[in-house]
Design a protein around this motif. Sequence first.
Motif, PDB file in Angstrom:
ATOM      1  N   GLN A  51       3.525  -3.100   3.989  1.00  0.00           N
ATOM      2  CA  GLN A  51       3.379  -2.721   5.411  1.00  0.00           C
ATOM      3  C   GLN A  51       3.784  -1.267   5.635  1.00  0.00           C
ATOM      4  O   GLN A  51       3.122  -0.535   6.367  1.00  0.00           O
ATOM      5  N   GLN A  52       4.871  -0.851   4.949  1.00  0.00           N
ATOM      6  CA  GLN A  52       5.311   0.542   5.088  1.00  0.00           C
ATOM      7  C   GLN A  52       4.241   1.515   4.597  1.00  0.00           C
ATOM      8  O   GLN A  52       4.168   2.652   5.058  1.00  0.00           O
ATOM      9  N   ALA A  53       3.417   1.051   3.646  1.00  0.00           N
ATOM     10  CA  ALA A  53       2.348   1.917   3.146  1.00  0.00           C
ATOM     11  C   ALA A  53       1.188   1.978   4.138  1.00  0.00           C
ATOM     12  O   ALA A  53       0.183   2.641   3.888  1.00  0.00           O
ATOM     13  N   GLY A  54       1.320   1.255   5.267  1.00  0.00           N
ATOM     14  CA  GLY A  54       0.348   1.380   6.337  1.00  0.00           C
ATOM     15  C   GLY A  54      -0.704   0.284   6.401  1.00  0.00           C
ATOM     16  O   GLY A  54      -1.651   0.373   7.175  1.00  0.00           O
ATOM     17  N   TYR A  55      -0.549  -0.774   5.597  1.00  0.00           N
ATOM     18  CA  TYR A  55      -1.541  -1.847   5.612  1.00  0.00           C
ATOM     19  C   TYR A  55      -1.094  -2.975   6.533  1.00  0.00           C
ATOM     20  O   TYR A  55       0.083  -3.293   6.624  1.00  0.00           O
ATOM     21  N   ALA A 109       7.192  -5.957   2.874  1.00  0.00           N
ATOM     22  CA  ALA A 109       7.653  -4.800   3.655  1.00  0.00           C
ATOM     23  C   ALA A 109       7.117  -3.498   3.069  1.00  0.00           C
ATOM     24  O   ALA A 109       6.679  -2.603   3.796  1.00  0.00           O
ATOM     25  N   ILE A 110       7.112  -3.414   1.744  1.00  0.00           N
ATOM     26  CA  ILE A 110       6.618  -2.194   1.081  1.00  0.00           C
ATOM     27  C   ILE A 110       5.141  -1.989   1.390  1.00  0.00           C
ATOM     28  O   ILE A 110       4.684  -0.880   1.667  1.00  0.00           O
ATOM     29  N   GLN A 150      10.570  -8.358   0.617  1.00  0.00           N
ATOM     30  CA  GLN A 150      10.639  -6.920   0.318  1.00  0.00           C
ATOM     31  C   GLN A 150       9.274  -6.382  -0.138  1.00  0.00           C
ATOM     32  O   GLN A 150       8.879  -5.285   0.233  1.00  0.00           O
ATOM     33  N   HIS A 173       7.183   0.825  -7.233  1.00  0.00           N
ATOM     34  CA  HIS A 173       8.501   0.267  -6.942  1.00  0.00           C
ATOM     35  C   HIS A 173       9.061  -0.344  -8.231  1.00  0.00           C
ATOM     36  O   HIS A 173       8.298  -0.887  -9.031  1.00  0.00           O
TER      37      HIS A 173
END
Length: 316
Positions: free
Chosen positions: A284-288, A281-282, A278, A251
């Motif tokens: 979490q979006q990566a699945g953790y 959020a990144i 943010q 990012h």
Amino acid sequence: MTTTPAIRIEALEKRYAGVRGEPGKHALKGVSFDVPQGQIFGLLGPNGAGKSTLINILAGLVVKTGGRASIWGFDIDEHPRNAKRSIGIVPQEIVFDPFFTPYEVLENQAGFYGIPARDRRSAALLEAVRLADKRDAYARTLSGGMKRRLLIAKAMVHSPPILVLDEPTAGVDVDLRRQLWELVTALNRDGVTVVLTTHYLEEAEALCDHIAIINHGELITSKPTRELVEMAREKIVRVSLDREVSTLPPHDAFRRVETPQPRMLEVTYDRDVATAGQVLAIIQQAGYGIEDVTTREADLEDVFVQLTQDSAPRDA
Ligand code: ADP
Ligand code: MG
């Protein structure tokens, strides 16, 4: 209009002589910077960086092996007497003849500089460092703090425009440290350019207008303190995760991503580009899944660590 810098150092080199075939220590590897007049200037660096070597070259105690230095416009090779008269140096170690009184210490020093009796100001100097009441006490009876203040008075006997203090607060207690800061600030207000070496970052940040950092004999940076602290535009968020980390998508805001432990991520990000929300959020979006979070602001310490890490030693 350009004014002469208080001190100018150009490509300064020091290679200490080796012993028995061992190569000598390359303590200064071509250091250049100016100390502007009127400032409190901090020379910062870890132990062994070359700070005392540099100061001792200015003091005439160590002979440089390359480069140039001038003090108040006087080249130390071409005009050594004038250069020396323009600077007062307080060494790190306290050395006095124990049988002299503070007044005598200052009078002897004035004699050393050939200052005629009518021009001496020993009493006023003792006043300035708040030792007037110890004027006739033996030096051996003074506390550590009093001795340090006497050394500062001694360095100022010939009224030099520049005062240099090598690690003035190394190993001193909080009270004495504050006293020394006040004294340095007062001298600077009276127009004295002050250079001090320290390895305490918070001291440099609190006291100095400008900071030069050296490491392994090389200059890393020389900037107004404000600008250097501004470089700490980073924030750090550390998260504990529900499982081991493999990758995190890159990012723009991420400066560094580290995994101090298998299930922990430490993301250093630019606080002008992203928020902690943010960053989370990144992740979490990566699945953790996130189990715990701490954040902190970067400070001069982080800037220092980063700058000194980037400058790995080139040789011994
Ligand atoms: P600092 O003051 O930043 O702690 P110094 O200038 O004292 O650093 O030392 C810089 C390097 O030069 C160190 O590696 C030190 O061991 C070496 N050094 C200092 N003085 C001498 C000397 N007289 N002879 C040989 N090496 C020295
Ligand atoms: Mg030193």
